[in-house]
Design an enzyme around this catalytic site. Structure first.
Site, PDB file in Angstrom:
ATOM      1  N   HIS A 270       0.849  -1.196   0.000  1.00 61.84           N
ATOM      2  CA  HIS A 270       0.000   0.000   0.000  1.00 61.84           C
ATOM      3  C   HIS A 270       0.886   1.248   0.000  1.00 61.84           C
ATOM      4  O   HIS A 270       1.143   1.840  -1.037  1.00 61.84           O
ATOM      5  CB  HIS A 270      -0.934  -0.079   1.213  1.00 61.84           C
ATOM      6  CG  HIS A 270      -2.028   0.931   1.230  1.00 61.84           C
ATOM      7  ND1 HIS A 270      -2.291   1.801   0.193  1.00 61.84           N
ATOM      8  CD2 HIS A 270      -2.964   1.234   2.194  1.00 61.84           C
ATOM      9  CE1 HIS A 270      -3.322   2.567   0.506  1.00 61.84           C
ATOM     10  NE2 HIS A 270      -3.737   2.244   1.711  1.00 61.84           N
TER      11      HIS A 270
ATOM     12  N   HIS B 261      -1.464  -0.435 -11.846  1.00 59.24           N
ATOM     13  CA  HIS B 261      -2.367  -0.075 -10.752  1.00 59.24           C
ATOM     14  C   HIS B 261      -3.624  -0.922 -10.877  1.00 59.24           C
ATOM     15  O   HIS B 261      -4.061  -1.208 -11.981  1.00 59.24           O
ATOM     16  CB  HIS B 261      -2.725   1.419 -10.839  1.00 59.24           C
ATOM     17  CG  HIS B 261      -3.295   1.970  -9.570  1.00 59.24           C
ATOM     18  ND1 HIS B 261      -4.610   1.839  -9.234  1.00 59.24           N
ATOM     19  CD2 HIS B 261      -2.709   2.646  -8.556  1.00 59.24           C
ATOM     20  CE1 HIS B 261      -4.815   2.419  -8.062  1.00 59.24           C
ATOM     21  NE2 HIS B 261      -3.687   2.914  -7.626  1.00 59.24           N
TER      22      HIS B 261
ATOM     23  N   ASP C 160       3.510   6.501  -7.314  1.00 56.82           N
ATOM     24  CA  ASP C 160       4.774   6.246  -6.634  1.00 56.82           C
ATOM     25  C   ASP C 160       6.002   6.332  -7.532  1.00 56.82           C
ATOM     26  O   ASP C 160       7.133   6.279  -7.047  1.00 56.82           O
ATOM     27  CB  ASP C 160       4.751   4.855  -5.988  1.00 56.82           C
ATOM     28  CG  ASP C 160       3.817   4.825  -4.799  1.00 56.82           C
ATOM     29  OD1 ASP C 160       3.836   5.816  -4.044  1.00 56.82           O
ATOM     30  OD2 ASP C 160       3.080   3.845  -4.631  1.00 56.82           O
TER      31      ASP C 160
HETATM   32  N1  ACO Z   1       5.879  -4.659 -14.055  1.00 57.05           N
HETATM   33  C1  ACO Z   1       5.794  -5.685 -14.939  1.00 57.05           C
HETATM   34  N2  ACO Z   1       4.658  -6.350 -15.189  1.00 57.05           N
HETATM   35  C2  ACO Z   1       3.557  -5.981 -14.508  1.00 57.05           C
HETATM   36  C3  ACO Z   1       3.571  -4.927 -13.566  1.00 57.05           C
HETATM   37  C4  ACO Z   1       4.786  -4.257 -13.369  1.00 57.05           C
HETATM   38  N3  ACO Z   1       4.868  -3.238 -12.497  1.00 57.05           N
HETATM   39  N4  ACO Z   1       2.340  -4.778 -13.036  1.00 57.05           N
HETATM   40  C5  ACO Z   1       1.576  -5.702 -13.621  1.00 57.05           C
HETATM   41  N5  ACO Z   1       2.296  -6.432 -14.508  1.00 57.05           N
HETATM   42  C6  ACO Z   1       1.784  -7.494 -15.382  1.00 57.05           C
HETATM   43  C7  ACO Z   1       1.606  -8.794 -14.633  1.00 57.05           C
HETATM   44  O1  ACO Z   1       2.734  -9.618 -14.718  1.00 57.05           O
HETATM   45  C8  ACO Z   1       0.408  -9.375 -15.343  1.00 57.05           C
HETATM   46  O2  ACO Z   1       0.851  -9.905 -16.572  1.00 57.05           O
HETATM   47  P1  ACO Z   1       0.235 -11.311 -17.106  1.00 57.05           P
HETATM   48  O3  ACO Z   1      -1.242 -11.055 -17.215  1.00 57.05           O
HETATM   49  O4  ACO Z   1       0.904 -11.546 -18.402  1.00 57.05           O
HETATM   50  O5  ACO Z   1       0.553 -12.323 -16.051  1.00 57.05           O
HETATM   51  C9  ACO Z   1      -0.456  -8.162 -15.697  1.00 57.05           C
HETATM   52  O6  ACO Z   1       0.491  -7.086 -15.806  1.00 57.05           O
HETATM   53  C10 ACO Z   1      -1.519  -7.827 -14.645  1.00 57.05           C
HETATM   54  O7  ACO Z   1      -0.886  -7.720 -13.368  1.00 57.05           O
HETATM   55  P2  ACO Z   1      -1.615  -7.992 -11.979  1.00 57.05           P
HETATM   56  O8  ACO Z   1      -0.580  -8.249 -10.948  1.00 57.05           O
HETATM   57  O9  ACO Z   1      -2.678  -9.039 -12.164  1.00 57.05           O
HETATM   58  O10 ACO Z   1      -2.357  -6.627 -11.734  1.00 57.05           O
HETATM   59  P3  ACO Z   1      -2.949  -6.116 -10.337  1.00 57.05           P
HETATM   60  O11 ACO Z   1      -4.021  -5.156 -10.666  1.00 57.05           O
HETATM   61  O12 ACO Z   1      -3.313  -7.248  -9.430  1.00 57.05           O
HETATM   62  O13 ACO Z   1      -1.706  -5.397  -9.665  1.00 57.05           O
HETATM   63  C11 ACO Z   1      -0.178  -3.756  -8.918  1.00 57.05           C
HETATM   64  C12 ACO Z   1      -1.566  -4.036  -9.525  1.00 57.05           C
HETATM   65  C13 ACO Z   1      -0.025  -4.541  -7.576  1.00 57.05           C
HETATM   66  C14 ACO Z   1      -0.095  -2.273  -8.587  1.00 57.05           C
HETATM   67  C15 ACO Z   1       0.900  -4.173  -9.937  1.00 57.05           C
HETATM   68  O14 ACO Z   1       0.744  -3.442 -11.146  1.00 57.05           O
HETATM   69  C16 ACO Z   1       2.320  -3.992  -9.385  1.00 57.05           C
HETATM   70  O15 ACO Z   1       2.822  -4.891  -8.715  1.00 57.05           O
HETATM   71  N6  ACO Z   1       2.972  -2.825  -9.658  1.00 57.05           N
HETATM   72  C17 ACO Z   1       4.281  -2.576  -9.117  1.00 57.05           C
HETATM   73  C18 ACO Z   1       4.164  -2.116  -7.655  1.00 57.05           C
HETATM   74  C19 ACO Z   1       3.624  -0.702  -7.541  1.00 57.05           C
HETATM   75  O16 ACO Z   1       4.054   0.202  -8.223  1.00 57.05           O
HETATM   76  N7  ACO Z   1       2.678  -0.522  -6.570  1.00 57.05           N
HETATM   77  C20 ACO Z   1       2.103   0.807  -6.275  1.00 57.05           C
HETATM   78  C21 ACO Z   1       0.663   0.882  -6.664  1.00 57.05           C
HETATM   79  S1  ACO Z   1       0.064   2.531  -6.356  1.00 57.05           S
HETATM   80  C22 ACO Z   1      -0.352   2.573  -4.710  1.00 57.05           C
HETATM   81  O17 ACO Z   1      -0.688   1.612  -4.115  1.00 57.05           O
HETATM   82  C23 ACO Z   1      -0.299   3.875  -3.964  1.00 57.05           C
END
Ligand code: ACO
Length: 430
Positions: free
Chosen positions: A269, A308, A364
């Site tokens: 978060h 996101h 972020d």
């Molecule tokens: N880098 C590379 N690939 C990614 C990323 C990333 N940052 N984020 C998502 N993907 C890919 C996943 O591998 C997945 O690919 P696939 O379908 O081929 O397996 C697809 O995109 C969907 O990803 P999910 O994890 O299912 O998406 P979800 O909505 O559950 O996750 C999250 C969102 C947790 C923010 C994710 O994008 C992530 O981990 N980002 C990096 C961490 C981050 O920046 N967090 C801050 C969020 S903002 C906040 O909370 C204030």
């Protein structure tokens, strides 16, 4: 003729049910309870771990359209508020629903400015933590401890009492955060300066040394204020949900907000900006970016600060923060990490892997490098987030209390554990 209902057939029994559609977007989960196999059946529940598709409340505070990249507080677009407003004005807007008149703003500002002091015993409380104790743990504990100094806070049905606790929390959060920071450095605590702005006073409490008066850099003071605005609310996120859930037991707002701060503390978060900073340091130079992108595509690493759950477009806060980063670096000198971030963003936004998955920079991606340039240690990043988010938590809390549909938060479960069995004495267990 269209009807605002859903027709559901239970293929186990062949019976059909008509379920009303509420506000053209939802069905009430309780309407599914009538769907039973026989009279002894409890009735159907809805299963939704992580609330991926469950609306837990009706809200009028923050609107997000993740597909279009829209964020509005009480109807006002985030970019207009970031450009034209101040954090205190936004805090007023979020908690009270409308922008203040000049007189209302003066009174609000006065109240916040005059509730910034902490009870002297709280200095000892904060000093009693280990020097390397994480400031989020200190802030969460100190906010809970405030409830022992203000027992009147339990009067949650009294609007005046609620307002007073809101003043106290908005006013004291920067003081608590600054004291936690100074304690980690082994430095004396700096008392609030009522002549400074909300963010200017916070910078003074953080960084003032022996000079008689701390003069905040006006650009950094403004940037910090905008960062507080950008973090002020984000509808039903994990910590807002914690605030509502803990608050639904009718506990005082200090203890409820301590729960919200704890929720924010988690790396999924409030901690991603720290991870971005570590990633940029690890990449080290622009030439290493293509390799890093390849690793992302092979799913060996994630591009932190990208993607996101809600935004499938540019996070509107990231656009504003990117601009702020340039303003900060004009004051603090350029940061090689910004060049890496800009290049990384450029490459990722053109790459099919990221385009196809609608992965864009989130709030972020740039905030960590700004905080670093402003002299904040990484442990303080989620604390800065918490100061801004206090406005949102308080608004969510009061909205929950005033909502006649709300009850104590108490989800159901699907029990898959053991059936009844007899106790086995220890000497007979295998
Ligand atoms: N880098 C590379 N690939 C990614 C990323 C990333 N940052 N984020 C998502 N993907 C890919 C996943 O591998 C997945 O690919 P696939 O379908 O081929 O397996 C697809 O995109 C969907 O990803 P999910 O994890 O299912 O998406 P979800 O909505 O559950 O996750 C999250 C969102 C947790 C923010 C994710 O994008 C992530 O981990 N980002 C990096 C961490 C981050 O920046 N967090 C801050 C969020 S903002 C906040 O909370 C204030």
């Amino acid at each position: 003729m269209s009807k605002d209902t859903l027709t559901v057939t239970d293929n186990r029994t062949g019976r059909t049910y008509e379920i009303p559609v509420v506000e053209n977007c939802a069905v009430s989960a309780m309407n599914f309870r009538q769907i039973k196999v026989d009279d002894d059946d409890f009735g159907l529940m809805v299963y939704d771990p992580g609330f991926k598709n469950t609306a837990s409340c009706v809200s009028r505070i923050t609107f997000i359209d993740g597909e279009k990249g829209i964020l509005r507080y009480r109807g006002y677009p985030i970019d207009q508020l970031a450009k034209k407003s101040s954090f205190l004005e936004v805090a007023y807007l979020i908690t009270k629903g409308e922008l203040p008149t000049a007189a209302q703003m003066t009174e609000f500002q006065y109240k916040i400015t005059h509730h910034t002091l902490l009870h002297e015993s709280l200095k000892d409380f904060i000093s009693s933590f280990n020097r390397d104790g994480h400031p989020m743990g200190i802030v969460a504990s100190t906010v809970a401890a405030l409830s022992t100094f203000y027992p009147d806070a339990k009067e949650i049905a009294d609007p005046e009492s609620r307002q007073l606790q809101m003043y106290r929390l908005l006013a004291k959060m920067p003081t608590i955060a600054a004291f936690a920071f100074r304690h980690s450095l082994g430095q004396f605590f700096v008392y609030p300066d009522n002549t400074l702005s909300y963010s200017g006073n916070f910078l003074s409490m953080l960084f003032k040394m022996t000079e008689p008066k701390y003069e905040p850099n006006p650009i950094l003071e403004k940037v910090l204020d905008v960062l507080f605005i950008l973090h002020a609310d984000h509808e039903q996120n994990c910590s807002a949900n914690a605030m509502r859930s803990v608050g639904s037991s009718q506990v005082n707002p200090f203890c409820a907000m301590s729960g919200a701060i704890s929720a924010l503390y988690g790396p999924l978060h409030g901690g991603a900006n720290e991870a971005v900073l570590r990633m940029l340091r690890q990449i080290g130079k622009k030439e290493n970016i293509p390799d890093f992108i390849q690793k992302c595509k092979k799913r060996e690493v994630r591009l932190m600060g990208f993607g996101h759950r809600v935004y499938k477009n540019y996070d509107p806060r990231a656009t504003i923060i990117k601009e702020l980063a340039h303003q900060v670096f004009e004051v603090t000198g350029s940061n090689p990490l910004l060049d890496i971030a800009l290049e990384l963003e450029k490459i990722a936004l053109e790459d099919e892997y990221f385009v196809k998955r609608k992965l864009y920079p989130n709030v972020d991606f740039y905030s960590g490098i700004i905080y670093q340039a402003m002299g904040f240690p990484v442990e303080l990043y989620p604390v800065l987030f918490a100061i801004g988010r206090t406005a949102g938590w308080l608004a969510q809390w009061e909205e929950m209390l005033l909502d006649k549909d709300q009850k104590i938060a108490r989800p159901r479960q699907i029990y898959l554990g053991e059936g009844e069995r007899d106790y086995v004495p220890m000497d007979q267990r295998g």
